[in-house]
Enzyme design. Sequence first.
Site, PDB file in Angstrom:
ATOM      1  N   ASP A  13     -26.202   6.565  11.978  1.00  0.00           N
ATOM      2  CA  ASP A  13     -26.438   7.746  12.815  1.00  0.00           C
ATOM      3  C   ASP A  13     -26.189   7.494  14.295  1.00  0.00           C
ATOM      4  O   ASP A  13     -26.854   8.073  15.161  1.00  0.00           O
ATOM      5  CB  ASP A  13     -27.872   8.285  12.613  1.00  0.00           C
ATOM      6  N   LYS A  16     -20.924   8.145  14.773  1.00  0.00           N
ATOM      7  CA  LYS A  16     -19.589   7.755  14.267  1.00  0.00           C
ATOM      8  C   LYS A  16     -18.718   8.977  14.023  1.00  0.00           C
ATOM      9  O   LYS A  16     -17.526   8.969  14.302  1.00  0.00           O
ATOM     10  CB  LYS A  16     -19.735   6.967  12.943  1.00  0.00           C
ATOM     11  N   GLY A  40     -24.202  11.054   6.722  1.00  0.00           N
ATOM     12  CA  GLY A  40     -24.232  12.412   7.248  1.00  0.00           C
ATOM     13  C   GLY A  40     -23.647  12.364   8.646  1.00  0.00           C
ATOM     14  O   GLY A  40     -24.230  11.771   9.538  1.00  0.00           O
ATOM     15  N   HIS A  41     -22.462  12.915   8.809  1.00  0.00           N
ATOM     16  CA  HIS A  41     -21.779  12.858  10.104  1.00  0.00           C
ATOM     17  C   HIS A  41     -21.668  14.275  10.661  1.00  0.00           C
ATOM     18  O   HIS A  41     -21.086  15.156  10.025  1.00  0.00           O
ATOM     19  CB  HIS A  41     -20.385  12.246   9.942  1.00  0.00           C
ATOM     20  N   GLN A 222     -22.749   4.527   7.542  1.00  0.00           N
ATOM     21  CA  GLN A 222     -23.935   3.673   7.671  1.00  0.00           C
ATOM     22  C   GLN A 222     -23.819   2.794   8.928  1.00  0.00           C
ATOM     23  O   GLN A 222     -23.212   3.217   9.888  1.00  0.00           O
ATOM     24  CB  GLN A 222     -24.140   2.820   6.404  1.00  0.00           C
TER      25      GLN A 222
HETATM   26  P1  GDP Z   1     -23.209   9.383  12.394  1.00  0.00           P
HETATM   27  O1  GDP Z   1     -23.868   9.318  11.064  1.00  0.00           O
HETATM   28  O2  GDP Z   1     -23.034   8.035  13.014  1.00  0.00           O
HETATM   29  O3  GDP Z   1     -21.931  10.182  12.388  1.00  0.00           O
HETATM   30  O4  GDP Z   1     -24.226  10.162  13.355  1.00  0.00           O
HETATM   31  P2  GDP Z   1     -25.008  11.528  12.990  1.00  0.00           P
HETATM   32  O5  GDP Z   1     -24.047  12.654  13.045  1.00  0.00           O
HETATM   33  O6  GDP Z   1     -25.822  11.356  11.754  1.00  0.00           O
HETATM   34  O7  GDP Z   1     -26.067  11.568  14.164  1.00  0.00           O
HETATM   35  C1  GDP Z   1     -25.673  11.659  15.488  1.00  0.00           C
HETATM   36  C2  GDP Z   1     -26.215  12.992  16.061  1.00  0.00           C
HETATM   37  O8  GDP Z   1     -26.133  12.967  17.451  1.00  0.00           O
HETATM   38  C3  GDP Z   1     -25.404  14.190  15.634  1.00  0.00           C
HETATM   39  O9  GDP Z   1     -26.251  15.305  15.543  1.00  0.00           O
HETATM   40  C4  GDP Z   1     -24.398  14.383  16.758  1.00  0.00           C
HETATM   41  O10 GDP Z   1     -23.965  15.717  16.917  1.00  0.00           O
HETATM   42  C5  GDP Z   1     -25.212  13.947  17.919  1.00  0.00           C
HETATM   43  N1  GDP Z   1     -24.485  13.279  19.008  1.00  0.00           N
HETATM   44  C6  GDP Z   1     -23.419  12.453  18.957  1.00  0.00           C
HETATM   45  N2  GDP Z   1     -23.121  11.972  20.172  1.00  0.00           N
HETATM   46  C7  GDP Z   1     -24.028  12.505  21.008  1.00  0.00           C
HETATM   47  C8  GDP Z   1     -24.290  12.372  22.410  1.00  0.00           C
HETATM   48  O11 GDP Z   1     -23.631  11.630  23.126  1.00  0.00           O
HETATM   49  N3  GDP Z   1     -25.346  13.079  22.925  1.00  0.00           N
HETATM   50  C9  GDP Z   1     -26.116  13.888  22.147  1.00  0.00           C
HETATM   51  N4  GDP Z   1     -27.110  14.536  22.732  1.00  0.00           N
HETATM   52  N5  GDP Z   1     -25.910  14.026  20.839  1.00  0.00           N
HETATM   53  C10 GDP Z   1     -24.895  13.339  20.273  1.00  0.00           C
HETATM   54  P1  IMO Z   2     -24.524   7.495   8.373  1.00  0.00           P
HETATM   55  O1  IMO Z   2     -23.100   7.290   7.916  1.00  0.00           O
HETATM   56  C1  IMO Z   2     -28.673   6.255   8.355  1.00  0.00           C
HETATM   57  C2  IMO Z   2     -30.163   4.305   4.716  1.00  0.00           C
HETATM   58  C3  IMO Z   2     -31.226   5.081   3.962  1.00  0.00           C
HETATM   59  C4  IMO Z   2     -32.053   3.925   3.421  1.00  0.00           C
HETATM   60  C5  IMO Z   2     -30.987   2.891   3.080  1.00  0.00           C
HETATM   61  C6  IMO Z   2     -30.587   2.878   1.611  1.00  0.00           C
HETATM   62  O2  IMO Z   2     -24.902   8.920   8.533  1.00  0.00           O
HETATM   63  O3  IMO Z   2     -24.836   6.640   9.547  1.00  0.00           O
HETATM   64  P2  IMO Z   2     -29.072   4.529   0.172  1.00  0.00           P
HETATM   65  O4  IMO Z   2     -29.262   5.966  -0.179  1.00  0.00           O
HETATM   66  O5  IMO Z   2     -27.805   4.230   0.888  1.00  0.00           O
HETATM   67  O6  IMO Z   2     -29.287   3.609  -1.007  1.00  0.00           O
HETATM   68  O7  IMO Z   2     -30.297   4.198   1.186  1.00  0.00           O
HETATM   69  O8  IMO Z   2     -29.862   3.207   3.883  1.00  0.00           O
HETATM   70  N1  IMO Z   2     -28.894   5.034   4.979  1.00  0.00           N
HETATM   71  C7  IMO Z   2     -28.580   5.569   6.168  1.00  0.00           C
HETATM   72  N2  IMO Z   2     -29.292   5.656   7.314  1.00  0.00           N
HETATM   73  N3  IMO Z   2     -27.411   6.729   8.298  1.00  0.00           N
HETATM   74  C8  IMO Z   2     -26.676   6.631   7.162  1.00  0.00           C
HETATM   75  O9  IMO Z   2     -25.391   6.991   7.117  1.00  0.00           O
HETATM   76  C9  IMO Z   2     -27.276   6.058   6.028  1.00  0.00           C
HETATM   77  N4  IMO Z   2     -26.851   5.822   4.762  1.00  0.00           N
HETATM   78  C10 IMO Z   2     -27.847   5.186   4.145  1.00  0.00           C
HETATM   79  O10 IMO Z   2     -31.963   5.913   4.813  1.00  0.00           O
HETATM   80  O11 IMO Z   2     -32.833   3.393   4.444  1.00  0.00           O
HETATM   81 MG    MG Z   3     -25.520  10.116  10.079  1.00  0.00          MG
END
Ligand code: GDP
Ligand code: IMO
Ligand code: MG
Length: 427
Positions: A13, A16, A40-41, A222
């Site tokens: 999270d 990416k 979840g992106h 991840q």
């Molecule tokens: P990922 O799994 O690495 O793709 O990250 P996620 O999408 O799960 O979580 C990142 C969250 O932060 C998302 O809701 C993005 O829209 C948001 N985000 C990404 N970059 C920034 C930033 O620079 N500032 C803020 N405020 N939000 C951001």
């Molecule tokens: P992105 O791509 C954050 C975590 C789960 C749990 C562990 C094992 O959005 O960064 P699983 O279901 O993979 O067997 O769970 O890994 N986990 C993540 N945490 N971002 C993710 O993906 C994750 N994918 C798995 O919360 O701790």
């Molecule tokens: Mg994510």
Amino acid sequence: MGNLVVVGAQWGDEGKGKITDYLTDRCDVVVRTSGGNNAGHTVIANGKTYKLHVIPSGVIQNKPSVIGSGMVLDPVWFVEEMNTLKEQGVKFDNLMIDKRAHIIMPYHKMLDELSEKALGKKDIGTTKRGIGPCYTDKIKRSGIRVCDLINESLFKEKLESNLKAVNKEISEIYGEKPLDFDEIYDEYIKCANIIKPFVKDCSVVIYDYIKQNKKILFEGAQGTLLDIDFGTYPYVTSSHPTSAGVCPGCGIGPAYIDDCLGIAKAYTTRVGKGPFPTELFDKDGDFLREKGFEYGTTTGRPRRCGWLDTVILKYAVRVNSLSSIAFTKLDTLTGLEKIKVCIGYKLDGEVIYDFPPELDVLEKCEPVYEILDGWTEDITNAKSLDELPENAKKYVKRIEELIECKIGIVSIGPKREQTIILDEYFK
Ligand code: GDP
Ligand code: IMO
Ligand code: MG
């Protein structure tokens, strides 16, 4: 830009999806190589919010996008995710799914739930999407691959044999009702027919791109500390999110990778269980969660929040061979009077600087903090580093020094345009 791996430098999270989307127009194909819909992106672009789980972010810009061999695919989920994205106007002319990717079956999801329940307080905190059990079957050599799913008679044979074994486990070990063959078969064959046109030997496709000197962007999922080998085992996922996972994850050799970009949040978050040395349980933790909207894209769970940990980032630089860092969510820190940065861990009266492999050792580590001054000005419209307040600039520069890796991108908001490029390489 060369062939670039985007990798999560913390516990996932990190942003990416946002950074992959930002870089998409500089490449010719976007490839995901590990994990499945545990990811979840979130991408905010064109005035819309897109949520991607198993589908690479490249589809938003209609770039050729690959679900690679190292991934696990829940076909029912995939069809739903594709339909949701189609409703948002996303085109699917350019998506490819590798024949070797493994299929997540209903019994994988069920076993994920049941084994978590059986662990009680020692549960991993998985996403319950069947990821671990699916990779277990892959390693056990009993998995069902995409190429098996689209071959009706082979799928029938494999499902029959797997279901026999798994139903025994479900009923005898967990005391639950066995799963019905026909129900699974019918649903999966329906999905197989939808998926079929996308299925290819993507290793061949990617190699063709390489031969034509086209650019590949590998979208990580991840994060480093969730890696099955280099993460906080057993509180990890079941794949290789580290950069080396890219090769078996899509069928190319390491010499075709030019650079690795680590994505690091300006603080640290984690979902699920496991040690987290800089975790905050006070008002600063709440501030980060609320201001950064730290709630999971996949499960909606509140993310655990803490200060930035440079022991972790240095570890990520080493195990991924990072050439650069994209530093995200800097805007979340706006308004904090003081910002702490972990520079080492106190352990048995000494300070250590290397991230320890043993969980019990890590649990004993106490962060050693350096304290920096915060800023109050809104930074979400800054177009360059110079437009940032002095203390924000100092924060970025100090982190760069501490982790001994260049910060090439700074992200100051979730939107595509809220991105500051510091390194010509990404321009
Ligand atoms: P990922 O799994 O690495 O793709 O990250 P996620 O999408 O799960 O979580 C990142 C969250 O932060 C998302 O809701 C993005 O829209 C948001 N985000 C990404 N970059 C920034 C930033 O620079 N500032 C803020 N405020 N939000 C951001
Ligand atoms: P992105 O791509 C954050 C975590 C789960 C749990 C562990 C094992 O959005 O960064 P699983 O279901 O993979 O067997 O769970 O890994 N986990 C993540 N945490 N971002 C993710 O993906 C994750 N994918 C798995 O919360 O701790
Ligand atoms: Mg994510």
